[in-house]
Design an enzyme around this catalytic site. Sequence first.
Site, PDB file in Angstrom:
ATOM      1  N   ASP A  65       0.888  -1.167   0.000  1.00 36.37           N
ATOM      2  CA  ASP A  65       0.000   0.000   0.000  1.00 36.37           C
ATOM      3  C   ASP A  65       0.924   1.214   0.000  1.00 36.37           C
ATOM      4  O   ASP A  65       1.582   1.504   1.004  1.00 36.37           O
ATOM      5  CB  ASP A  65      -0.861  -0.044   1.270  1.00 36.37           C
ATOM      6  CG  ASP A  65      -1.707   1.205   1.437  1.00 36.37           C
ATOM      7  OD1 ASP A  65      -1.482   2.197   0.709  1.00 36.37           O
ATOM      8  OD2 ASP A  65      -2.590   1.188   2.314  1.00 36.37           O
ATOM      9  N   VAL A  66       0.984   1.903  -1.131  1.00 35.75           N
ATOM     10  CA  VAL A  66       2.009   2.953  -1.264  1.00 35.75           C
ATOM     11  C   VAL A  66       1.803   4.120  -0.293  1.00 35.75           C
ATOM     12  O   VAL A  66       2.721   4.921  -0.102  1.00 35.75           O
ATOM     13  CB  VAL A  66       2.128   3.486  -2.719  1.00 35.75           C
ATOM     14  CG1 VAL A  66       2.630   2.405  -3.662  1.00 35.75           C
ATOM     15  CG2 VAL A  66       0.828   4.095  -3.215  1.00 35.75           C
ATOM     16  N   ASN A  92       2.007   4.938 -10.654  1.00 33.02           N
ATOM     17  CA  ASN A  92       0.711   4.878 -11.334  1.00 33.02           C
ATOM     18  C   ASN A  92      -0.473   4.765 -10.364  1.00 33.02           C
ATOM     19  O   ASN A  92      -1.565   5.231 -10.674  1.00 33.02           O
ATOM     20  CB  ASN A  92       0.707   3.682 -12.306  1.00 33.02           C
ATOM     21  CG  ASN A  92      -0.689   3.303 -12.716  1.00 33.02           C
ATOM     22  OD1 ASN A  92      -1.287   3.926 -13.603  1.00 33.02           O
ATOM     23  ND2 ASN A  92      -1.278   2.304 -12.066  1.00 33.02           N
ATOM     24  N   TYR A 158      -8.874  14.762  -5.495  1.00 31.85           N
ATOM     25  CA  TYR A 158      -8.143  14.216  -6.648  1.00 31.85           C
ATOM     26  C   TYR A 158      -7.342  15.321  -7.346  1.00 31.85           C
ATOM     27  O   TYR A 158      -6.150  15.158  -7.648  1.00 31.85           O
ATOM     28  CB  TYR A 158      -9.168  13.597  -7.606  1.00 31.85           C
ATOM     29  CG  TYR A 158      -8.609  12.833  -8.781  1.00 31.85           C
ATOM     30  CD1 TYR A 158      -8.033  11.586  -8.619  1.00 31.85           C
ATOM     31  CD2 TYR A 158      -8.709  13.348 -10.082  1.00 31.85           C
ATOM     32  CE1 TYR A 158      -7.558  10.864  -9.704  1.00 31.85           C
ATOM     33  CE2 TYR A 158      -8.237  12.627 -11.173  1.00 31.85           C
ATOM     34  CZ  TYR A 158      -7.668  11.386 -10.981  1.00 31.85           C
ATOM     35  OH  TYR A 158      -7.199  10.672 -12.065  1.00 31.85           O
ATOM     36  N   LYS A 162      -3.288  15.698  -7.917  1.00 31.38           N
ATOM     37  CA  LYS A 162      -2.681  15.697  -9.255  1.00 31.38           C
ATOM     38  C   LYS A 162      -1.976  17.022  -9.553  1.00 31.38           C
ATOM     39  O   LYS A 162      -0.930  17.038 -10.215  1.00 31.38           O
ATOM     40  CB  LYS A 162      -3.743  15.399 -10.320  1.00 31.38           C
ATOM     41  CG  LYS A 162      -4.399  14.026 -10.176  1.00 31.38           C
ATOM     42  CD  LYS A 162      -3.396  12.885 -10.285  1.00 31.38           C
ATOM     43  CE  LYS A 162      -4.074  11.524 -10.247  1.00 31.38           C
ATOM     44  NZ  LYS A 162      -3.128  10.398 -10.415  1.00 31.38           N
TER      45      LYS A 162
HETATM   46  C1  BGC Z   1     -10.234  10.636 -14.097  1.00 31.44           C
HETATM   47  C2  BGC Z   1     -11.489  10.177 -14.800  1.00 31.44           C
HETATM   48  C3  BGC Z   1     -12.017  11.256 -15.718  1.00 31.44           C
HETATM   49  C4  BGC Z   1     -10.921  11.746 -16.635  1.00 31.44           C
HETATM   50  C5  BGC Z   1     -11.364  12.889 -17.548  1.00 31.44           C
HETATM   51  C6  BGC Z   1      -9.255  11.122 -15.118  1.00 31.44           C
HETATM   52  O1  BGC Z   1      -8.111  11.574 -14.454  1.00 31.44           O
HETATM   53  O2  BGC Z   1      -9.689   9.569 -13.363  1.00 31.44           O
HETATM   54  O3  BGC Z   1     -12.454   9.838 -13.822  1.00 31.44           O
HETATM   55  O4  BGC Z   1     -13.088  10.764 -16.495  1.00 31.44           O
HETATM   56  O5  BGC Z   1      -9.826  12.172 -15.868  1.00 31.44           O
HETATM   57  O6  BGC Z   1     -12.028  13.891 -16.845  1.00 31.44           O
END
Ligand code: BGC
Length: 257
Positions: A65-66, A92, A158, A162
């Site tokens: 589990d990173v 990844n 998210y 990112k």
């Molecule tokens: C996400 C997806 C999304 C896509 C485009 C990706 O990084 O994991 O859920 O559909 O980006 O928006």
Amino acid sequence: MAGRLAGKTAIVTGSSSGIGQSIAIRLASEGANIVVDYRNHPEGADATKQQIETVGAKAIVVHADVSKLADTQQLVDQAWQQFGGCDILVNNAGIERAADFWEVTEADYDAVLGINLKGAFFLTQAFVRRLRDAKRPGRIVNISSVHEDMAFPHFSTYCASKGAMRMLARNLAVELGPLGITVNNIAPGAIMTPINTSLLDDKPKLDALLKNIPLGRMGKPEEVAGLAAFLASDEAAYITGSTYVIDGGLMVNYHEQ
Ligand code: BGC
């Protein structure tokens, strides 16, 4: 084994499914030994290993589990013990959790940032320490997302992870360049993988997404894997600190009706 990556060893996190699985198999088909990492799906990891062996390369499966530092160290130690070194790291492993910003819980935050950012951060640190001590060069390829740059409403954790990955790659390109280690990101758009299952099952949502993609379709994991193999190879020796978008034109798309 012959091929662009002959004699190299690669760790690919989250390689029991989706983009990670494709990358692991592609790097293997170009000659690399692979450390297959998984957290939840041992059967997926075994399937990856089998496919790697089918193309004539070697693989070991490591449960890690990173988001846990000890596990990231284990991945690097296993690579060195079993294959005598580790030249390529593909960060990844990634998850996403949908929630309105005002509903995000501490558990959501810790889960998403823990895997997507903390995991990549400390695994990279463990990977680099061994290379630095051995005075060996290396390649780091991070799988980020178009959302390192582009808003994704209801996915603030998210996007935070990112976006941070974007700056991490740039910073590390500068710090690690003198060690002969390159760092690049791949920013996939909508790719047909398990992370998108709910989208694939929801026709109106899927149609709305496809309207935003100039090439009119979702991407395939193998297409991302081709780019990863290039960035991991000697052909990409002079590339560092960049993000490569692979999204069918999604990010640059804007048109009035
Ligand atoms: C996400 C997806 C999304 C896509 C485009 C990706 O990084 O994991 O859920 O559909 O980006 O928006």
